[in-house]
Design an enzyme around this catalytic site. Sequence first.
Site, PDB file in Angstrom:
ATOM      1  N   CYS A   2       0.847  -1.205   0.000  1.00 35.09           N
ATOM      2  CA  CYS A   2       0.000   0.000   0.000  1.00 35.09           C
ATOM      3  C   CYS A   2       0.880   1.252   0.000  1.00 35.09           C
ATOM      4  O   CYS A   2       2.036   1.213   0.392  1.00 35.09           O
ATOM      5  CB  CYS A   2      -0.861   0.026   1.264  1.00 35.09           C
ATOM      6  SG  CYS A   2      -1.927  -1.391   1.433  1.00 35.09           S
ATOM      7  N   ARG A  27       4.597   0.345  -6.228  1.00 38.30           N
ATOM      8  CA  ARG A  27       4.547  -0.509  -5.027  1.00 38.30           C
ATOM      9  C   ARG A  27       3.569  -1.670  -5.220  1.00 38.30           C
ATOM     10  O   ARG A  27       3.494  -2.557  -4.396  1.00 38.30           O
ATOM     11  CB  ARG A  27       4.161   0.321  -3.802  1.00 38.30           C
ATOM     12  CG  ARG A  27       5.143   1.434  -3.490  1.00 38.30           C
ATOM     13  CD  ARG A  27       4.549   2.467  -2.550  1.00 38.30           C
ATOM     14  NE  ARG A  27       4.329   1.940  -1.217  1.00 38.30           N
ATOM     15  CZ  ARG A  27       5.251   1.926  -0.250  1.00 38.30           C
ATOM     16  NH1 ARG A  27       6.446   2.414  -0.513  1.00 38.30           N
ATOM     17  NH2 ARG A  27       5.002   1.445   0.934  1.00 38.30           N
ATOM     18  N   TRP A  74      -2.789  -2.624  -1.561  1.00 32.64           N
ATOM     19  CA  TRP A  74      -2.361  -3.970  -1.987  1.00 32.64           C
ATOM     20  C   TRP A  74      -2.987  -4.911  -0.967  1.00 32.64           C
ATOM     21  O   TRP A  74      -2.556  -4.955   0.187  1.00 32.64           O
ATOM     22  CB  TRP A  74      -0.838  -4.060  -1.975  1.00 32.64           C
ATOM     23  CG  TRP A  74      -0.276  -5.253  -2.649  1.00 32.64           C
ATOM     24  CD1 TRP A  74      -0.256  -5.514  -3.994  1.00 32.64           C
ATOM     25  CD2 TRP A  74       0.359  -6.385  -2.030  1.00 32.64           C
ATOM     26  NE1 TRP A  74       0.358  -6.715  -4.248  1.00 32.64           N
ATOM     27  CE2 TRP A  74       0.739  -7.278  -3.066  1.00 32.64           C
ATOM     28  CE3 TRP A  74       0.648  -6.724  -0.730  1.00 32.64           C
ATOM     29  CZ2 TRP A  74       1.386  -8.489  -2.828  1.00 32.64           C
ATOM     30  CZ3 TRP A  74       1.298  -7.923  -0.475  1.00 32.64           C
ATOM     31  CH2 TRP A  74       1.656  -8.792  -1.521  1.00 32.64           C
ATOM     32  N   ASN A 100      -1.101   2.089   5.633  1.00 35.70           N
ATOM     33  CA  ASN A 100      -0.222   1.090   5.017  1.00 35.70           C
ATOM     34  C   ASN A 100       0.323   0.227   6.143  1.00 35.70           C
ATOM     35  O   ASN A 100       0.906   0.742   7.099  1.00 35.70           O
ATOM     36  CB  ASN A 100       0.939   1.743   4.257  1.00 35.70           C
ATOM     37  CG  ASN A 100       1.950   0.700   3.763  1.00 35.70           C
ATOM     38  OD1 ASN A 100       1.573  -0.441   3.476  1.00 35.70           O
ATOM     39  ND2 ASN A 100       3.222   1.056   3.715  1.00 35.70           N
ATOM     40  N   GLY A 101       0.119  -1.086   6.017  1.00 29.47           N
ATOM     41  CA  GLY A 101       0.638  -2.005   7.036  1.00 29.47           C
ATOM     42  C   GLY A 101      -0.424  -3.041   7.383  1.00 29.47           C
ATOM     43  O   GLY A 101      -1.392  -3.216   6.647  1.00 29.47           O
ATOM     44  N   GLU A 478      20.007 -15.789  -9.956  1.00 25.13           N
ATOM     45  CA  GLU A 478      19.432 -14.437 -10.123  1.00 25.13           C
ATOM     46  C   GLU A 478      18.794 -14.323 -11.512  1.00 25.13           C
ATOM     47  O   GLU A 478      17.707 -13.767 -11.656  1.00 25.13           O
ATOM     48  CB  GLU A 478      20.512 -13.383  -9.920  1.00 25.13           C
ATOM     49  CG  GLU A 478      20.093 -11.948 -10.198  1.00 25.13           C
ATOM     50  CD  GLU A 478      18.862 -11.476  -9.408  1.00 25.13           C
ATOM     51  OE1 GLU A 478      18.454 -12.144  -8.446  1.00 25.13           O
ATOM     52  OE2 GLU A 478      18.278 -10.454  -9.789  1.00 25.13           O
ATOM     53  N   LYS A 482      14.798 -13.429 -12.273  1.00 25.79           N
ATOM     54  CA  LYS A 482      14.390 -12.363 -13.203  1.00 25.79           C
ATOM     55  C   LYS A 482      13.404 -12.914 -14.234  1.00 25.79           C
ATOM     56  O   LYS A 482      12.348 -12.354 -14.481  1.00 25.79           O
ATOM     57  CB  LYS A 482      15.610 -11.790 -13.930  1.00 25.79           C
ATOM     58  CG  LYS A 482      16.511 -10.926 -13.100  1.00 25.79           C
ATOM     59  CD  LYS A 482      15.984  -9.553 -12.785  1.00 25.79           C
ATOM     60  CE  LYS A 482      15.253  -9.405 -11.500  1.00 25.79           C
ATOM     61  NZ  LYS A 482      15.805  -9.787 -10.243  1.00 25.79           N
ATOM     62  N   GLU A 485       9.951 -14.069 -12.790  1.00 28.00           N
ATOM     63  CA  GLU A 485       9.062 -13.077 -12.155  1.00 28.00           C
ATOM     64  C   GLU A 485       8.466 -12.080 -13.151  1.00 28.00           C
ATOM     65  O   GLU A 485       7.449 -11.468 -12.847  1.00 28.00           O
ATOM     66  CB  GLU A 485       9.767 -12.336 -11.025  1.00 28.00           C
ATOM     67  CG  GLU A 485      10.841 -11.361 -11.428  1.00 28.00           C
ATOM     68  CD  GLU A 485      11.387 -10.599 -10.231  1.00 28.00           C
ATOM     69  OE1 GLU A 485      10.633 -10.240  -9.321  1.00 28.00           O
ATOM     70  OE2 GLU A 485      12.607 -10.366 -10.213  1.00 28.00           O
ATOM     71  N   HIS A 501      22.177 -35.671 -11.239  1.00 30.33           N
ATOM     72  CA  HIS A 501      21.608 -36.283 -10.022  1.00 30.33           C
ATOM     73  C   HIS A 501      20.094 -36.120  -9.966  1.00 30.33           C
ATOM     74  O   HIS A 501      19.499 -36.165  -8.891  1.00 30.33           O
ATOM     75  CB  HIS A 501      22.269 -35.647  -8.787  1.00 30.33           C
ATOM     76  CG  HIS A 501      23.739 -35.891  -8.719  1.00 30.33           C
ATOM     77  ND1 HIS A 501      24.284 -37.127  -8.413  1.00 30.33           N
ATOM     78  CD2 HIS A 501      24.782 -35.085  -9.004  1.00 30.33           C
ATOM     79  CE1 HIS A 501      25.596 -37.055  -8.479  1.00 30.33           C
ATOM     80  NE2 HIS A 501      25.928 -35.829  -8.824  1.00 30.33           N
ATOM     81  N   LYS A 600       6.695  -4.264  -5.141  1.00 31.19           N
ATOM     82  CA  LYS A 600       8.101  -3.837  -5.117  1.00 31.19           C
ATOM     83  C   LYS A 600       8.709  -4.022  -3.733  1.00 31.19           C
ATOM     84  O   LYS A 600       9.842  -4.395  -3.597  1.00 31.19           O
ATOM     85  CB  LYS A 600       8.230  -2.365  -5.517  1.00 31.19           C
ATOM     86  CG  LYS A 600       9.660  -1.850  -5.546  1.00 31.19           C
ATOM     87  CD  LYS A 600      10.530  -2.646  -6.501  1.00 31.19           C
ATOM     88  CE  LYS A 600      11.976  -2.214  -6.479  1.00 31.19           C
ATOM     89  NZ  LYS A 600      12.831  -3.129  -7.292  1.00 31.19           N
TER      90      LYS A 600
HETATM   91  C1  AGP Z   1      13.620  -9.254  -7.152  1.00 30.71           C
HETATM   92  O1  AGP Z   1      13.567  -8.908  -8.527  1.00 30.71           O
HETATM   93  C2  AGP Z   1      12.280  -9.083  -6.476  1.00 30.71           C
HETATM   94  N1  AGP Z   1      11.719  -7.813  -6.695  1.00 30.71           N
HETATM   95  C3  AGP Z   1      12.318  -9.499  -5.017  1.00 30.71           C
HETATM   96  O2  AGP Z   1      12.864 -10.806  -4.946  1.00 30.71           O
HETATM   97  C4  AGP Z   1      13.160  -8.594  -4.079  1.00 30.71           C
HETATM   98  O3  AGP Z   1      14.527  -8.722  -4.378  1.00 30.71           O
HETATM   99  C5  AGP Z   1      12.917  -9.045  -2.629  1.00 30.71           C
HETATM  100  O4  AGP Z   1      11.544  -8.875  -2.328  1.00 30.71           O
HETATM  101  C6  AGP Z   1      13.750  -8.263  -1.609  1.00 30.71           C
HETATM  102  O5  AGP Z   1      13.374  -6.904  -1.618  1.00 30.71           O
HETATM  103  P1  AGP Z   1      14.309  -5.861  -0.831  1.00 30.71           P
HETATM  104  O6  AGP Z   1      15.657  -5.924  -1.467  1.00 30.71           O
HETATM  105  O7  AGP Z   1      13.636  -4.543  -1.013  1.00 30.71           O
HETATM  106  O8  AGP Z   1      14.346  -6.302   0.607  1.00 30.71           O
END
Ligand code: AGP
Length: 605
Positions: A2, A27, A74, A100-101, A478, A482, A485, A501, A600
């Site tokens: 949020c 967000r 959210w 927010n929270g 990584e 990417k 997601e 394995h 985010k």
């Molecule tokens: C990565 O592309 C994602 N957006 C997600 O895994 C992100 O890295 C993770 O939520 C950690 O977020 P932060 O670095 O803000 O703590």
Amino acid sequence: MCGIVGYLGEKDAEKIIIEGLKKLEYRGYDSAGLACKIGDSVKILKCKGRLSNLEELFEKDPSSAPIAIGHTRWATHGEPSDVNSHPHFNSSKKIAVVHNGIIENYHSIKTELIQKGVKFVSETDTEVIPHLIDSFYDGDLLAAVQKAVRLLRGSFAIAVISADSDEIVAARKESPLVIGVGDGDYYVASDVLAALSYTKRFYYPENGDVIRISKKNGIEIFDASGNAVVREEKYVNISADAATKCGYDHFMLKEINEQPDACANTILRYCYDNNISLDLKNIKDLSRYNKIYIVACGTAYHAGLIGKIAIEKYFKIPVTVDIASEFRYYSPFVDDRSIVILISQSGETADTLAALRNSKEAGAYVLSITNVVGSTVARESDDVITTIAGPEIAVASTKAFTTQVVALFLVALYFGRISGNISDSQFDECMDELEKIPEKVREVLKNTDIIKQEAMHIKDYDQLFYIGRGCDRVIGMEGALKLKEISYIYTEAFPAGEMKHGPIALIQKDTPAIAIITQKDLAEKTISNIKELKARGAYVIAIASEITEELEKTVDKIIPVPEAFGILVAVPAILPCQLLAYYASIFRGNDVDKPRNLAKSVTVE
Ligand code: AGP
């Protein structure tokens, strides 16, 4: 997550709220709303869906109010719907709240209020807040909010307005909140980006603070005990257009292309005259520490896995890397001889924050690496290293990762040098190699056609595998994150030596696989593993820093990346993975910057 925005001043508050909420769209949200004070009443407009739906409501029912609050939701409690959208009213519709929270004890509060005759209209946890404020309200909004928030458990950043007074009252606990100071007007927001177009002057309230904003008295801040306190006003040197796309089609592409500068700025921030100054004010003598934990989520966790290699190499004590949501429930050996390094781009990730607090309780020295000045993780750590990546808006983290790797390399060198484990000549060599990194990143960005072409090749597959050894395995992890997601292609990374394995059972004709080969000493072994995949019909792309005849004979395509020193190779080598994911997502017609189901900053558990 949020986002909240508030405005008090002479401008058109509703327009400012909507513009501010647009800056918080990154967000992630599923509904939006605003409340404004008009004369002696409060009007609320809110609805499910995108901000454009709210703008349509506003255009049908405009009003130029001087005070307003707004929200992008959210959903955590209660499905996305008009009635569950914020703001929420008290029963008399005189008090409106955005939040927010998560209010963890909302059930017990709601039950008590219902027994007192309060009627709830939504399924949200948030709706208990205006009703609780109302139960204490006797005309003094500040006092009523102070009493109400003392009963709330969980996390909140709230903004409250009332029909009876020309003020905004805000409060925070765990969730981020900033107060902007304009030219005779004031802003409340979850993130400075919402107000950067109007001001660069901000206050960062502490946990427990309650803030009253009024034309008459300006900003008044009270701590959890109700004492008036002074918080330092900070100047946020981020340009407003940093939050725009600057001509790129998507924030993600802009942020991928910002990586040379982001890495260069992070290096410059902490290096001078071939020396490193991390300004760690609270660390004790290094000889007392016998173990290091690196704790993070998602991409930040992958950066931690890369950083481990360098810190063990130069500081020569064991490093354990763990996922925050696991570490926070199982970290039996953290003690006052531990260094816990938390990595978080947003500095607001709930699991990382919980890991931070557990570590401090256990007596550890807590060092955080974050990208947001004034973020909760930054402010609660013993020391903080800020990556100078600039705002990262796209949900898929890119420049945060590469600057986190740079920051971890600096930590490794810094600890290695202080502990005497690294010679001057070794240190100088490392610093020289570090300074070459931004140019190596630029080199990769000059040659993206083959990446785009391979993205077109893989876009219609429903699964893809990354393989690698050592540092290359983590780069593959990584890369897999990417791709999954933002393209929604199921992607997994395996240690190259592990394929036989079990995972190789997944390989059939044309199954796409990507092999990362930047570690000279492991290249031959990885090429053998590639042959195993080829023998079963896989289509293999190599992201490689050395093009040998053997490699050319073995794989279907090669994406070259420049060689680089030690773990630093992860910085240029990750770019093809980022761009493959970006283009595959585009070709599949996805919302690159705001992929489905993701936010985010995950500020809830
Ligand atoms: C990565 O592309 C994602 N957006 C997600 O895994 C992100 O890295 C993770 O939520 C950690 O977020 P932060 O670095 O803000 O703590």
